[in-house]
Design a protein around this motif. Structure first.
Motif, PDB file in Angstrom:
ATOM      1  N   PRO A   1      -6.924 -12.092  -9.975  1.00 34.44           N
ATOM      2  CA  PRO A   1      -7.167 -10.875  -9.586  1.00 34.44           C
ATOM      3  C   PRO A   1      -8.445  -9.993  -9.622  1.00 34.44           C
ATOM      4  O   PRO A   1      -8.801  -9.452  -8.817  1.00 34.44           O
ATOM      5  CB  PRO A   1      -6.083  -9.591 -10.856  1.00 34.44           C
ATOM      6  N   ASP A   2      -8.703 -10.778 -10.909  1.00 37.25           N
ATOM      7  CA  ASP A   2     -10.599  -9.764 -10.328  1.00 37.25           C
ATOM      8  C   ASP A   2     -11.287 -10.315  -9.536  1.00 37.25           C
ATOM      9  O   ASP A   2     -12.214 -10.417  -8.316  1.00 37.25           O
ATOM     10  CB  ASP A   2     -10.902 -10.876 -11.941  1.00 37.25           C
TER      11      ASP A   2
ATOM     12  N   THR B   1      -9.430  -8.521  -5.625  1.00 39.27           N
ATOM     13  CA  THR B   1     -10.580  -7.422  -6.189  1.00 39.27           C
ATOM     14  C   THR B   1     -12.148  -7.619  -4.954  1.00 39.27           C
ATOM     15  O   THR B   1     -12.185  -6.288  -5.097  1.00 39.27           O
ATOM     16  CB  THR B   1     -10.140  -6.421  -7.354  1.00 39.27           C
TER      17      THR B   1
ATOM     18  N   GLU C   1     -11.014  -5.726  -2.219  1.00 38.63           N
ATOM     19  CA  GLU C   1     -11.055  -4.380  -2.409  1.00 38.63           C
ATOM     20  C   GLU C   1      -9.341  -4.387  -2.946  1.00 38.63           C
ATOM     21  O   GLU C   1      -8.757  -4.889  -2.860  1.00 38.63           O
ATOM     22  CB  GLU C   1     -11.682  -3.510  -1.555  1.00 38.63           C
ATOM     23  N   HIS C   2      -9.921  -3.525  -4.164  1.00 31.70           N
ATOM     24  CA  HIS C   2      -8.507  -3.530  -5.080  1.00 31.70           C
ATOM     25  C   HIS C   2      -7.367  -2.683  -4.652  1.00 31.70           C
ATOM     26  O   HIS C   2      -8.258  -0.985  -3.173  1.00 31.70           O
ATOM     27  CB  HIS C   2      -8.492  -2.569  -6.385  1.00 31.70           C
ATOM     28  N   SER C   3      -6.706  -3.096  -4.403  1.00 33.77           N
ATOM     29  CA  SER C   3      -5.054  -1.737  -3.714  1.00 33.77           C
ATOM     30  C   SER C   3      -4.327  -2.322  -4.915  1.00 33.77           C
ATOM     31  O   SER C   3      -3.847  -3.624  -5.233  1.00 33.77           O
ATOM     32  CB  SER C   3      -4.929  -1.873  -2.068  1.00 33.77           C
TER      33      SER C   3
ATOM     34  N   ILE D   1      -2.633  -6.669  -6.597  1.00 39.62           N
ATOM     35  CA  ILE D   1      -2.215  -6.759  -7.730  1.00 39.62           C
ATOM     36  C   ILE D   1      -0.736  -7.471  -8.456  1.00 39.62           C
ATOM     37  O   ILE D   1      -0.200  -8.339  -8.736  1.00 39.62           O
ATOM     38  CB  ILE D   1      -2.356  -5.362  -8.862  1.00 39.62           C
TER      39      ILE D   1
ATOM     40  N   CYS E   1      -1.588 -11.308  -6.177  1.00 39.69           N
ATOM     41  CA  CYS E   1      -1.491 -12.294  -6.798  1.00 39.69           C
ATOM     42  C   CYS E   1      -0.112 -13.482  -8.033  1.00 39.69           C
ATOM     43  O   CYS E   1      -0.481 -13.817  -7.802  1.00 39.69           O
ATOM     44  CB  CYS E   1      -1.371 -11.479  -8.408  1.00 39.69           C
TER      45      CYS E   1
ATOM     46  N   GLY F   1      -6.840  -0.537   1.125  1.00 43.01           N
ATOM     47  CA  GLY F   1      -7.871  -0.854  -0.662  1.00 43.01           C
ATOM     48  C   GLY F   1      -9.011  -0.311   0.208  1.00 43.01           C
ATOM     49  O   GLY F   1     -10.293   0.160  -1.015  1.00 43.01           O
TER      50      GLY F   1
ATOM     51  N   SER G   1     -17.473   0.438  -4.019  1.00 41.84           N
ATOM     52  CA  SER G   1     -18.131  -1.138  -4.327  1.00 41.84           C
ATOM     53  C   SER G   1     -19.306  -1.313  -4.385  1.00 41.84           C
ATOM     54  O   SER G   1     -19.602  -0.971  -3.314  1.00 41.84           O
ATOM     55  CB  SER G   1     -16.603  -2.306  -4.508  1.00 41.84           C
TER      56      SER G   1
END
Length: 201
Positions: free
Chosen positions: A20-21, A24, A28-30, A34, A38, A79, A90
């Motif tokens: 996940p890291d 992301t 970009e995170h959404s 996750i 993932c 995201g 970010s």
């Protein structure tokens, strides 16, 4: 410099935090990254030959995205920050959008135009956020690209056309799906361009 987990960490720790890291940083995170991507990759990566590059990880991820329905893809692209946003970016997004540059600061009228164009786009394509591979272009150039996409004349007006005049396309229809698929392709291009900034392949 942003540090991305190594390929060895990603493959050795599934399931764990490394995947996940890494995703992301690349995408970009959404929340759906996750909750859906993932776990899918955690299941599929052990069945594939060991990854030899982050580019392969991106390709495997995009292949999984290709199996998703439109609503899930729309959640994924959401995201990414809107073009022209300066807050909560970010480090990589800020660099890509030129938000950290003091020598080429975006004029306020261009930022105001972009904010309006984002609103127009989101009215025309419900549930989507405008995504494009900036690739070193200025925000002014992106504003013109958005105008072309929306069929608008070039302008620096912060409120023309009126949002009430924008006709939405049908969610799930050909125009909406085509635009969603284009955005997913551009997210892949953005992710691969980030590898250079990260110093990896």
């Amino acid at each position: 410099m942003t540090l991305i987990p190594t390929l060895e960490q990603i493959q050795a720790s599934c399931p764990g935090n490394s995947l996940p890291d890494a995703l992301t940083i690349l995408f970009e995170h959404s929340p759906i990254l996750i909750s859906k991507l993932c776990p899918q990759l955690t299941g599929i990566l052990p069945t594939l030959p060991s990854l030899s590059s982050y580019s392969q990880l991106i390709d495997v991820s995009l292949n999984q995205l290709g199996t998703w329905d439109g609503e899930m893809k729309a959640q994924f692209i959401s995201g990414h920050p809107r073009i022209g946003e300066n807050k909560n970016l970010s480090k990589l997004s800020a660099k890509e959008q030129g938000a950290t540059s003091t020598t080429s600061a975006t004029p306020p009228e261009v930022l105001a135009r972009l904010a309006h164009l984002n609103a127009c786009y989101e009215k025309k394509y419900p549930g989507l956020v405008y995504i494009t591979f900036v690739n070193g272009r200025t925000r002014a150039a992106i504003a013109e690209e958005m105008e072309s996409k929306l069929g608008l004349e070039h302008s620096l007006s912060p409120d023309d056309p009126a949002l009430a005049d924008i006709e939405p396309v049908a969610v799930g229809g050909l125009g909406w799906t085509s635009e969603l698929d284009r955005a997913v392709v551009d997210i892949g291009l953005i992710a691969k361009s980030r590898l250079g900034a990260l110093g990896v392949e």
